[in-house]
Design a protein around this motif. Structure first.
Motif, PDB file in Angstrom:
ATOM      1  N   MET A  11      -2.776  -1.800  -4.064  1.00  0.00           N
ATOM      2  CA  MET A  11      -3.670  -0.805  -4.490  1.00  0.00           C
ATOM      3  C   MET A  11      -4.358  -0.993  -5.746  1.00  0.00           C
ATOM      4  N   TYR A  12      -3.774  -1.549  -6.914  1.00  0.00           N
ATOM      5  CA  TYR A  12      -4.380  -1.590  -8.128  1.00  0.00           C
ATOM      6  C   TYR A  12      -5.346  -2.960  -8.014  1.00  0.00           C
ATOM      7  N   PHE A  13      -5.068  -3.603  -7.242  1.00  0.00           N
ATOM      8  CA  PHE A  13      -5.801  -4.652  -7.004  1.00  0.00           C
ATOM      9  C   PHE A  13      -7.131  -4.433  -6.483  1.00  0.00           C
ATOM     10  N   PHE A  14      -7.402  -3.600  -5.525  1.00  0.00           N
ATOM     11  CA  PHE A  14      -8.450  -2.923  -5.036  1.00  0.00           C
ATOM     12  C   PHE A  14      -9.190  -2.107  -5.932  1.00  0.00           C
ATOM     13  N   MET A  48      -9.767   0.385   0.827  1.00  0.00           N
ATOM     14  CA  MET A  48      -8.736   1.293   0.047  1.00  0.00           C
ATOM     15  C   MET A  48      -8.127   2.332   1.054  1.00  0.00           C
ATOM     16  N   ALA A  49      -8.877   3.010   1.622  1.00  0.00           N
ATOM     17  CA  ALA A  49      -8.382   3.902   2.840  1.00  0.00           C
ATOM     18  C   ALA A  49      -7.365   3.470   3.520  1.00  0.00           C
ATOM     19  N   TYR A  50      -7.733   2.072   4.163  1.00  0.00           N
ATOM     20  CA  TYR A  50      -6.947   1.398   5.059  1.00  0.00           C
ATOM     21  C   TYR A  50      -5.559   1.110   4.392  1.00  0.00           C
ATOM     22  N   ASP A  51      -5.512   0.648   3.040  1.00  0.00           N
ATOM     23  CA  ASP A  51      -4.435   0.346   2.115  1.00  0.00           C
ATOM     24  C   ASP A  51      -3.621   1.828   2.079  1.00  0.00           C
ATOM     25  N   ARG A  52      -4.099   2.854   1.779  1.00  0.00           N
ATOM     26  CA  ARG A  52      -3.232   3.921   1.659  1.00  0.00           C
ATOM     27  C   ARG A  52      -2.608   4.243   2.832  1.00  0.00           C
ATOM     28  N   ASN A  80       4.538  -6.524   3.514  1.00  0.00           N
ATOM     29  CA  ASN A  80       4.431  -7.792   4.468  1.00  0.00           C
ATOM     30  C   ASN A  80       2.886  -7.731   5.064  1.00  0.00           C
ATOM     31  N   ILE A  81       2.527  -6.096   5.452  1.00  0.00           N
ATOM     32  CA  ILE A  81       1.203  -6.119   6.173  1.00  0.00           C
ATOM     33  C   ILE A  81       0.088  -6.560   4.984  1.00  0.00           C
ATOM     34  N   MET A  82       0.207  -5.767   3.877  1.00  0.00           N
ATOM     35  CA  MET A  82      -0.818  -5.950   2.730  1.00  0.00           C
ATOM     36  C   MET A  82      -0.602  -7.155   1.698  1.00  0.00           C
ATOM     37  N   SER A  83      -0.296  -8.288   2.468  1.00  0.00           N
ATOM     38  CA  SER A  83      -0.117  -9.288   1.544  1.00  0.00           C
ATOM     39  C   SER A  83      -1.410  -9.629   0.614  1.00  0.00           C
ATOM     40  N   MET A  84      -1.090 -10.526  -0.314  1.00  0.00           N
ATOM     41  CA  MET A  84      -2.100 -11.218  -1.392  1.00  0.00           C
ATOM     42  C   MET A  84      -3.153 -11.661  -0.638  1.00  0.00           C
ATOM     43  N   LYS A  85      -2.929 -12.462   0.367  1.00  0.00           N
ATOM     44  CA  LYS A  85      -3.779 -13.243   1.228  1.00  0.00           C
ATOM     45  C   LYS A  85      -4.575 -12.447   1.894  1.00  0.00           C
ATOM     46  N   LEU A  86      -4.084 -11.465   2.644  1.00  0.00           N
ATOM     47  CA  LEU A  86      -4.931 -10.568   3.323  1.00  0.00           C
ATOM     48  C   LEU A  86      -5.908  -9.574   2.285  1.00  0.00           C
ATOM     49  N   CYS A  87      -5.242  -9.151   1.176  1.00  0.00           N
ATOM     50  CA  CYS A  87      -6.121  -8.244   0.457  1.00  0.00           C
ATOM     51  C   CYS A  87      -7.103  -9.049  -0.240  1.00  0.00           C
ATOM     52  N   ALA A  88      -6.908 -10.441  -0.474  1.00  0.00           N
ATOM     53  CA  ALA A  88      -8.274 -11.340  -0.899  1.00  0.00           C
ATOM     54  C   ALA A  88      -9.229 -11.629  -0.013  1.00  0.00           C
ATOM     55  N   HIS A  89      -8.776 -11.617   1.269  1.00  0.00           N
ATOM     56  CA  HIS A  89      -9.772 -11.761   2.205  1.00  0.00           C
ATOM     57  C   HIS A  89     -10.553 -10.425   2.454  1.00  0.00           C
ATOM     58  N   LEU A  90      -9.972  -9.360   2.298  1.00  0.00           N
ATOM     59  CA  LEU A  90     -10.559  -8.004   2.546  1.00  0.00           C
ATOM     60  C   LEU A  90     -11.478  -7.855   1.518  1.00  0.00           C
TER      61      LEU A  90
END
Length: 312
Positions: free
Chosen positions: A59-62, A118-122, A134-144
């Protein structure tokens, strides 16, 4: 002077806010204050997100990416506007106008896609809390995050190339305080309807896709919240999503009013006000919204401020 056999215009004159001499200095002070406050608020959030281990989550990464965009957006337009107000230097070169519009559309487009992410993250946080990390891994967050920036770049590249390969002649007065799509298109001597159709189609497809992702995410979030038995859980979920939803409504409303319509409906006075909402005021209020409605962020900001005071 002819430029690349496409335009006889070598520079543009920005006349949006500097045509009233008696209010130039008060406007300069006002917008300088807003700009400095915007920089301070978003830089503070960036520092908090990057240094406070309590905020090292998706959340705070985004949110850090959003703060970076909120730094870039006014920086693209406000310094030139301040120079026009203080020094009465309203002229911007052809290339300067091109790059200003390119970077502005890049940042605005990236922010639209980032708000959808960010809406998908919430949605994942509220509807699948046990699987969230598990779903919002840092790898996925970086790709998004990278995907939003890359998509914004190519979207802006298409818009800018379609606009600045038009023929410009005679009038070079942009009735706005920065180079934007509607007023620049209005100066072209070429037929613009086919390019406007392409621009509206691209903006419509990309913008509506981001909006649909945001809308569906919040519909699922709302259903999940209504199904919660505990009032404390509902309050926590609302507080988690309320800040982002407020920012989404403010940003989408103003950008849609500005860009998703033909240039023939362009109204200089109305569009100056709307563009200030998403270009100047939204980057200012975003840090306020997130800091006031988020307990973790408030605590992190207090720690950052106390560290700065200790260093001074």
């Amino acid at each position: 002077m002819q430029r690349d056999n496409l335009s006889t215009v070598s520079e543009f004159v920005l006349i949006g806010l500097s045509d009233a001499p008696q209010v130039r200095f008060p406007l300069f002070v006002l917008f300088l204050t807003i700009y400095l406050a915007t920089m301070a608020g978003n830089v503070t959030i960036l520092i908090a997100v990057s240094t406070d281990t309590h905020l090292h989550n998706p959340m705070y990464f985004f949110l850090g990416n959003l703060s970076l965009l909120d730094i870039l957006c006014p920086t693209i337009t406000v310094p030139k506007m301040l120079g026009a107000l203080l020094l009465e230097n309203n002229v911007i070169s052809f290339k300067g106008c091109l790059f200003q519009l390119f970077f502005l559309i890049d940042v605005v487009g990236t922010e639209i896609f980032l708000l959808a992410v960010m809406a998908y993250d919430r949605f994942v946080a509220v509807c699948h809390p046990l699987k969230y990390l598990n779903i919002m891994s840092m790898k996925l967050c970086a790709h998004l995050a990278i995907g939003t920036w890359v998509t914004g770049f190519f979207n802006s590249l298409l818009h800018t190339s379609l606009i600045f390969t038009l023929f410009f002649c005679d009038s070079n007065q942009v009735d706005q305080y920065y180079c934007d799509i509607p007023p620049v298109l209005g100066l072209s001597c070429s037929s613009t309807w086919s390019r406007e159709l392409v621009l509206l189609a691209v903006a419509g497809v990309l913008g509506s896709s981001a909006f649909v992702v945001t809308l569906i995410s919040y519909l699922y979030i709302l259903l999940a919240i209504l199904s919660m038995n505990s009032s404390e859980s509902r309050h926590k979920a609302f507080s988690t999503c309320g800040s982002h939803l407020t920012v989404v409504c403010l940003f989408y409303g103003t950008t849609i009013c500005t860009y998703v319509r033909p240039s023939s409906t362009y109204s200089p006075q109305q569009d100056r006000i709307v563009s200030m909402l998403y270009g100047i005021l939204t980057p200012l209020v975003n840090p306020i919204i997130y800091s006031l409605r988020n307990k973790e962020m408030r605590c992190a900001l207090r720690r950052v401020i106390s560290q700065v005071r200790s260093a001074l």
